[in-house]
Design a protein around this motif. Structure first.
Motif, short mmCIF file in Angstrom:
data_model
loop_
_atom_site.label_atom_id
_atom_site.label_comp_id
_atom_site.label_asym_id
_atom_site.label_seq_id
_atom_site.Cartn_x
_atom_site.Cartn_y
_atom_site.Cartn_z
N THR A 163 0.69 -1.11 -0.05
CA THR A 163 0.12 0.00 -0.01
C THR A 163 1.01 1.26 0.15
O THR A 163 0.15 2.31 -0.24
N ALA A 164 2.18 1.21 0.20
CA ALA A 164 3.28 2.22 0.15
C ALA A 164 2.95 3.28 -0.99
O ALA A 164 3.20 3.01 -2.16
N GLU A 165 3.06 4.53 -0.69
CA GLU A 165 3.07 5.24 -2.04
C GLU A 165 4.29 5.76 -2.22
O GLU A 165 4.52 5.99 -3.30
N SER A 166 5.13 5.91 -1.07
CA SER A 166 6.67 6.40 -1.40
C SER A 166 7.36 5.24 -1.89
O SER A 166 7.41 4.05 -1.07
N SER A 167 8.36 5.29 -2.81
CA SER A 167 9.15 4.17 -3.43
C SER A 167 10.10 4.15 -2.19
O SER A 167 10.68 2.71 -2.15
N THR A 168 10.83 4.91 -1.60
CA THR A 168 11.61 4.72 -0.76
C THR A 168 11.17 3.78 0.52
O THR A 168 11.82 3.04 0.93
N VAL A 169 9.85 4.09 1.00
CA VAL A 169 9.51 3.36 1.72
C VAL A 169 9.26 2.04 1.46
O VAL A 169 9.79 0.89 1.99
N ASN A 170 9.03 1.69 0.35
CA ASN A 170 8.74 0.65 -0.18
C ASN A 170 9.99 -0.31 -0.30
O ASN A 170 9.96 -1.45 0.16
N GLN A 171 11.14 0.43 -0.69
CA GLN A 171 12.24 -0.20 -0.88
C GLN A 171 12.67 -0.77 0.42
O GLN A 171 13.19 -1.81 0.70
N HIS A 172 12.68 0.00 1.56
CA HIS A 172 13.13 -0.39 2.97
C HIS A 172 12.50 -1.42 3.58
O HIS A 172 13.06 -2.36 3.92
N LEU A 173 10.98 -1.18 3.11
CA LEU A 173 10.35 -2.43 3.68
C LEU A 173 10.69 -3.95 3.19
O LEU A 173 10.97 -4.78 3.80
N GLN A 174 11.00 -3.61 1.70
CA GLN A 174 11.44 -4.88 1.00
C GLN A 174 12.95 -5.34 1.34
O GLN A 174 13.05 -6.70 1.50
N LEU A 175 13.77 -4.48 1.67
CA LEU A 175 14.99 -4.76 1.89
C LEU A 175 14.96 -5.39 3.40
O LEU A 175 15.59 -6.68 3.51
N TYR A 176 14.04 -5.24 4.28
CA TYR A 176 13.87 -5.73 5.48
C TYR A 176 13.41 -6.97 5.39
O TYR A 176 13.86 -8.22 5.91
N LEU A 177 12.36 -7.30 4.64
CA LEU A 177 11.68 -8.81 4.35
C LEU A 177 12.72 -9.60 3.62
O LEU A 177 12.80 -10.73 3.93
N ALA A 178 13.32 -9.00 2.43
CA ALA A 178 14.11 -10.14 1.59
C ALA A 178 15.53 -10.45 2.55
O ALA A 178 16.00 -11.43 2.31
N LYS A 179 15.95 -9.38 3.19
CA LYS A 179 17.51 -9.60 3.71
C LYS A 179 17.73 -9.31 5.33
O LYS A 179 18.00 -10.20 5.94
N LEU A 180 17.14 -7.99 5.48
CA LEU A 180 17.59 -7.61 6.90
C LEU A 180 17.02 -8.48 7.93
O LEU A 180 17.94 -8.68 8.95
#
Ligand code: ATP
Ligand code: MG
Length: 417
Positions: free
Chosen positions: A342-359
């Motif tokens: 649902t994120a509108e900001s692509s930065t928010v989205n990248q950070h969330l995905q970075l956490y899910l995929a890696k961090l």
């Protein structure tokens, strides 16, 4: 001449199942019982859709029949004497046998009172005409279609029809079932059925949390649940579960996106997180208690809204991975995924995905015991050094075990200074 579907059964049924239902028919005959294949599997045979629920109904005593079949076979038998039902588990599939029964409802939404009955009694208690077709299994009549409520006509006209006007009052879970079948099969509610459904929506309040939740879960297991959710809104059904729930175009798009990113078992939970995404925390809590969701879902749903309130702080492109980790640790994957979709900001989205995929998977290579072996004495210092190692790993400042040992040593010195 009644229609015989023995040839279609030959083609449609997996051979070991076909062989067994023939034996079942023969053994029922020997016991003086009539045996029928019923329900979804007969409907799906006509629609050429796969269905592995093999339900049999016996006019007589299904348990006696199941016992006879289990004897000398490799099947595992489970008996529910009080319901007159039995299950035979064979390697790879199972057969459900039920004694034909009649039901009466003492009051709307209550579980029915049950007694043995005829096939006709057993069929009138069912939900929709397309689910009432049965095939006779006794040898002389094997494959003969019995269609007491004109299910075949409705199937051909692609209609979902209840069997009597009080059907939704007796059991309002049928409201949700009607929508599920209509949208799964691309059928229409028959006009009178739709009228009665609309006028009985409030009957959903007579249904227990667990039964409503079960039907919602079945909807969420469909290939395209957004269809049923949208239709449920249109019919006033979704609003009956909670007035703030919406099944609009936004929800459809986000459900479709959810399927593309999440193909795993947690998809139902993710759908729930998206369904409540636009609710207030209070409304969400009310919805959770109305449907009595288990901890695993309710936690993800609540966390979705908690994270939604905080997620803007992830819009800063300068955040370090360790900052992202700090903010997201403790949130379950579906709550994070829902906020990413649902994120509108692509930065928010990248950070969330970075956490899910890696961090979320990164951990220091050294454990407490390794630090002790390096001579660092047990106590709070070990915890602090482990945290620092974790942070350094998240931020890519250490790669090898040697890097971590060097960092641990330098921290130890710093701390003992
Ligand atoms: P599905 O493909 O969804 O499994 P199914 O027809 O096999 O479809 P089940 O939920 O497995 O559906 O139920 C088996 C049968 O029991 C149905 O065909 C239906 O006729 C009947 N049934 C289930 N729930 C109800 C209900 N609430 N009221 C009346 N009949 C019901
Ligand atoms: Mg089924």
């Amino acid at each position: 001449m009644s229609k015989n579907l023995a040839l279609q059964l030959d083609k449609y049924m997996p051979p070991p199942v076909l062989a067994l239902i023939k034996i079942a028919g023969k053994e029922a005959d020997e016991l003086g019982q009539e045996l029928y294949l019923v329900g979804g599997v007969v409907r799906d045979l006509f629609l050429n859709r796969a269905n592995f629920d093999f339900d049999l109904v016996a006019e007589g005593d299904a348990i006696e029949l199941a016992r006879k079949m289990a004897k000398g076979s490799q099947a595992k038998l489970t008996v529910h004497s009080s319901f007159g039902t039995a299950k035979l588990n064979y390697p790879g599939f199972s057969l459900d046998l039920a004694t034909a029964r009649s039901e009466t409802y003492s009051k709307p939404g209550a579980l029915p009172t049950v007694q043995p009955g005829s096939l006709k009694d057993d069929l009138i208690r069912r939900d929709f005409s397309i689910n009432t077709m049965v095939l006779h299994l006794n040898p002389q009549r094997f494959g003969e279609l019995i269609d007491l409520y004109h299910g075949k006509d409705d199937l051909e006209h692609r209609l979902i029809r209840i069997l009597h006007p009080k059907s939704f009052v007796d059991d309002a879970t049928r409201i949700l079932r009607a929508i599920r079948y209509e949208q799964r099969l691309g059928f229409k509610l028959e006009a009178e059925t739709e009228k009665l459904l609309r006028s009985n929506v409030a009957m959903l309040d007579t249904i227990s949390s667990d039964r409503i939740r079960h039907e919602l879960e079945l909807i969420l297991k469909e290939d395209e649940p957004e269809r049923a959710i949208r239709r449920a809104e249109e019919l006033g059904v979704l609003g009956q579960l909670h007035p703030s729930l919406k099944g609009n175009g936004w929800l459809s798009k986000i459900f479709i996106k959810a399927r593309q990113v999440d193909k795993r078992a947690s998809l139902s939970t993710l759908y729930l997180c998206l369904l409540i995404y636009n609710l207030t925390e209070k409304a969400n809590e009310k919805f959770i208690s109305r449907l009595n969701f288990p901890k695993s879902s309710s936690q993800a749903m609540c966390q979705t809204l908690q994270l939604k309130a905080q997620v803007r702080s992830l819009a800063n492109p300068k955040l370090k991975p360790s900052d992202i980790y700090q903010l997201l640790q403790g949130y379950s994957a579906p709550a994070i995924q829902a906020n990413s979709l649902t994120a509108e900001s692509s930065t928010v989205n990248q950070h969330l995905q970075l956490y899910l995929a890696k961090l979320r998977y990164l951990k220091p290579l050294l454990k407490g015991d390794d630090l002790k072996k390096m001579g660092i004495s047990a106590g709070p210092k070990i915890g602090e050094i482990l945290d620092a190692l974790h942070k350094a790993r998240l931020n890519g400042e250490v790669k090898t075990r040697g890097d971590e040992e060097r960092l641990a040593n330098s921290l130890r010195q710093k701390q003992s200074d």
